[in-house]
Design an enzyme around this catalytic site. Structure first.
Site, PDB file in Angstrom:
ATOM      1  N   HIS A   1     -12.322   1.711   0.090  1.00 24.71           N
ATOM      2  CA  HIS A   1     -10.889   1.436  -0.119  1.00 24.71           C
ATOM      3  C   HIS A   1     -10.203   0.908   1.128  1.00 24.71           C
ATOM      4  CE1 HIS A   1      -9.863   4.894   2.280  1.00 24.71           C
ATOM      5  NE2 HIS A   1      -8.621   4.958   1.869  1.00 24.71           N
TER       6      HIS A   1
ATOM      7  N   HIS B   1       0.850  -1.193   0.000  1.00 25.23           N
ATOM      8  CA  HIS B   1       0.000   0.000   0.000  1.00 25.23           C
ATOM      9  C   HIS B   1       0.883   1.240   0.000  1.00 25.23           C
ATOM     10  CE1 HIS B   1      -2.812   2.914   2.307  1.00 25.23           C
ATOM     11  NE2 HIS B   1      -3.084   2.966   1.024  1.00 25.23           N
TER      12      HIS B   1
ATOM     13  N   HIS C   1      -6.495   4.226  -5.468  1.00 23.54           N
ATOM     14  CA  HIS C   1      -7.423   4.790  -4.481  1.00 23.54           C
ATOM     15  C   HIS C   1      -7.725   6.264  -4.746  1.00 23.54           C
ATOM     16  CE1 HIS C   1      -6.253   1.698  -1.136  1.00 23.54           C
ATOM     17  NE2 HIS C   1      -7.016   1.187  -2.065  1.00 23.54           N
TER      18      HIS C   1
ATOM     19  N   PRO D   1      -7.968  -3.283   2.463  1.00 23.99           N
ATOM     20  CA  PRO D   1      -7.162  -3.505   3.683  1.00 23.99           C
ATOM     21  C   PRO D   1      -7.909  -3.055   4.925  1.00 23.99           C
ATOM     22  CG  PRO D   1      -6.023  -2.110   2.058  1.00 23.99           C
ATOM     23  CD  PRO D   1      -7.453  -2.190   1.645  1.00 23.99           C
TER      24      PRO D   1
ATOM     25  N   SER E   1      -7.942  -8.146   6.396  1.00 20.70           N
ATOM     26  CA  SER E   1      -8.262  -7.441   5.164  1.00 20.70           C
ATOM     27  C   SER E   1      -9.171  -8.344   4.341  1.00 20.70           C
ATOM     28  CB  SER E   1      -6.987  -7.126   4.374  1.00 20.70           C
ATOM     29  OG  SER E   1      -6.128  -6.287   5.112  1.00 20.70           O
TER      30      SER E   1
ATOM     31  N   ALA F   1     -10.714   0.499   5.875  1.00 21.84           N
ATOM     32  CA  ALA F   1     -11.593   0.491   7.039  1.00 21.84           C
ATOM     33  C   ALA F   1     -12.125   1.895   7.341  1.00 21.84           C
ATOM     34  CB  ALA F   1     -10.828  -0.045   8.248  1.00 21.84           C
TER      35      ALA F   1
END
Length: 485
Positions: free
Chosen positions: A408, A239, A333, A382, A389, A410
């Protein structure tokens, strides 16, 4: 994070959606995907006000949309999706964010959890050493010449592969094949280029991570099999985004867009929504600069994936073929993209802003990779570094209802400052090890900011996504080794 409360009208549509009805200067409704539990968390966050602010922008189509992980961001909320007409609409750097094309890449392997456990500390240490992390970290990739820099910003992930950093098969499993078209490196300032020049192949800081995880649960055997996923399999998530180059490119364009908004008579409820008509010179220049930064991010994740493969090969004494560390998918994202979507029964090209949101295209869509034509595009969500995830796939309903988008991640529950206050006197790395997760980070501060309780439970978030029909859950992954910036 603001502690103010939104005081406008909100109506519940169904168990997984609320509407902020068109009021005042809003041109469309706001639609937020949230059940009662997630909605309770939104009452103290100004992201609903940001949903209404975005709804006032010229040329916005259908709705100003918030995903279940929505929270306050710069101008547009994080977890926000908005599409604009190409003739009457606008493009806004605030709708993309500072970390242009921050995204996630998921690698699978032929290794199992039991095979990796004895080598886990060695593996995490080797990855921490090989993949630079932290604020301003510089890479192991050779310093880019001006000529190579331009090629990277135009070609994206393909350029590092041409230099030996990866396999040509990787390209087939990346959103947009790892390259946003119409990039113009000449629109990237010297300062931005300087900030990114030695950062190719680096994680950065904040919520960026490199995570070793195993498949803890499979919910859809057929789709998991199409992706090459199986129970107890080791996977790796990466990420990160466009590093200093992307951040500076956003910064460089904010002043330009603020002047453009004044020039074109665009009324802004918040200057952080500064924007320009999509077809104006200012709008086209921003999109070309943004594409360049997005391509840097694709290249960055490509180089990191190569470094991860090299570390695994060294630690386990296996070849790439034996390890089978292939790309499952790579999603953006933070991006603005030209895409065709159904608007009032007709297909139209529109400019879709996804900020802290993931594309979730359905089976059969021409931009869904060939390997996933029957399943839908993988959607990688994730959670936090202590829990889990998820891997999902996109649906036709997401395409019809939310411009082919999903959440995308939490979504934060606590500001970074509040999270840090909560960990005073605690040894976060030891706490994580007691939970079965080996963590290495560039700074104690980052670990404190990223404690699991600083985030929503991503299981609740993806449950709303699935119940609303935006994506279908395929598998749950649990972390066992985490590298933080």
């Amino acid at each position: 994070m603001s502690e103010q409360k939104f005081t406008g009208t909100v109506e519940r549509i169904d168990a997984n959606r609320v509407r902020v009805p068109k009021q005042g200067a809003m041109r469309v409704d706001g639609i937020v995907y949230a059940d009662e539990i997630l909605y309770e968390g939104l009452r103290g966050d100004m992201c609903l006000q940001q949903i209404t602010n975005v709804a006032t922008l010229p040329g916005i189509l259908k709705a100003s949309i918030g995903m279940p992980d929505i929270h306050w961001g710069y101008g547009f909320p994080i977890g926000g999706v908005a599409a604009f007409d190409l003739n009457e609409g606008v493009v806004s750097p605030g709708g993309v964010g500072y970390d242009i094309n921050c995204g996630v890449r998921l690698l699978r392997s032929n290794l199992t959890h039991d095979e990796v456990k004895p080598e886990l500390k060695t593996l995490v240490g080797a990855l921490f050493h090989k993949v630079p992390s932290g604020v301003g970290s510089s890479g192991t990739f050779p310093r880019l010449s001006e000529s190579d820099y331009k090629k990277l910003l135009v070609k994206g992930a393909a350029w590092p592969i041409e230099q030996g950093y990866g396999d040509s098969e990787d390209i087939k499993h990346l959103e947009a094949k790892g390259c946003i078209p119409d990039a113009d490196p000449d629109l990237i300032t010297l300062r931005a280029k300087k900030r990114g020049q030695d950062q190719l192949g680096t994680l950065g800081s904040g919520n960026h991570f490199l995570e070793i995880e195993y498949v803890a649960q499979v919910f859809d055997e057929n789709t998991a099999s199409q992706m090459g996923l199986f129970q107890n399999q080791i996977c790796v998530s990466i990420h990160c985004g466009s590093r200093g180059l992307g951040h500076q490119t956003c910064e460089d364009n904010l002043g330009i867009m603020l002047k453009a908004a004044q020039k074109y008579g665009i009324e802004l409820p918040d200057n952080q929504l500064c924007c320009a008509p999509v077809r104006s010179n200012e709008g086209k220049n921003y999109l070309a600069a943004m594409a360049s930064a997005a391509n840097f991010a694709f290249g960055n994740r490509q180089v990191i994936a190569h470094l991860v493969r090299r570390v695994f090969s060294h630690v386990f004494k296996k070849s790439d073929g034996e390890l089978g560390m292939n790309v499952i998918y790579d999603v953006c994202h933070n991006i603005a993209k030209m895409e065709k979507h159904p608007i009032n029964g007709k297909e139209r090209m529109v400019c879709v802003h996804r900020k802290g949101a993931t594309r979730a295209f359905p089976p059969g869509h021409p931009e869904t990779p060939e390997a996933y034509q029957k399943t839908g595009q993988p959607v990688l969500i994730p959670g936090d570094m202590g829990r889990y995830s998820y891997v999902l796939v996109g649906t036709g309903q997401a395409f019809e209802e939310a411009f082919g988008s999903s959440c995308h991640g939490a979504g934060r529950l606590m500001s970074r400052t509040r999270a840090l206050k909560g960990v005073r006197g605690r040894n976060v790395a030891r706490e994580m090890e007691e939970r079965g997760v080996i963590v290495q980070a560039d700074s104690y501060r980052t670990l404190g900011e990223e404690i699991p309780e600083a985030y929503k439970d991503v299981a609740q978030v993806v449950r709303v996504v699935e119940n609303a029909g935006l994506a279908k859950i395929v598998a749950q992954l649990k972390p066992i080794g985490v590298i933080k910036g």
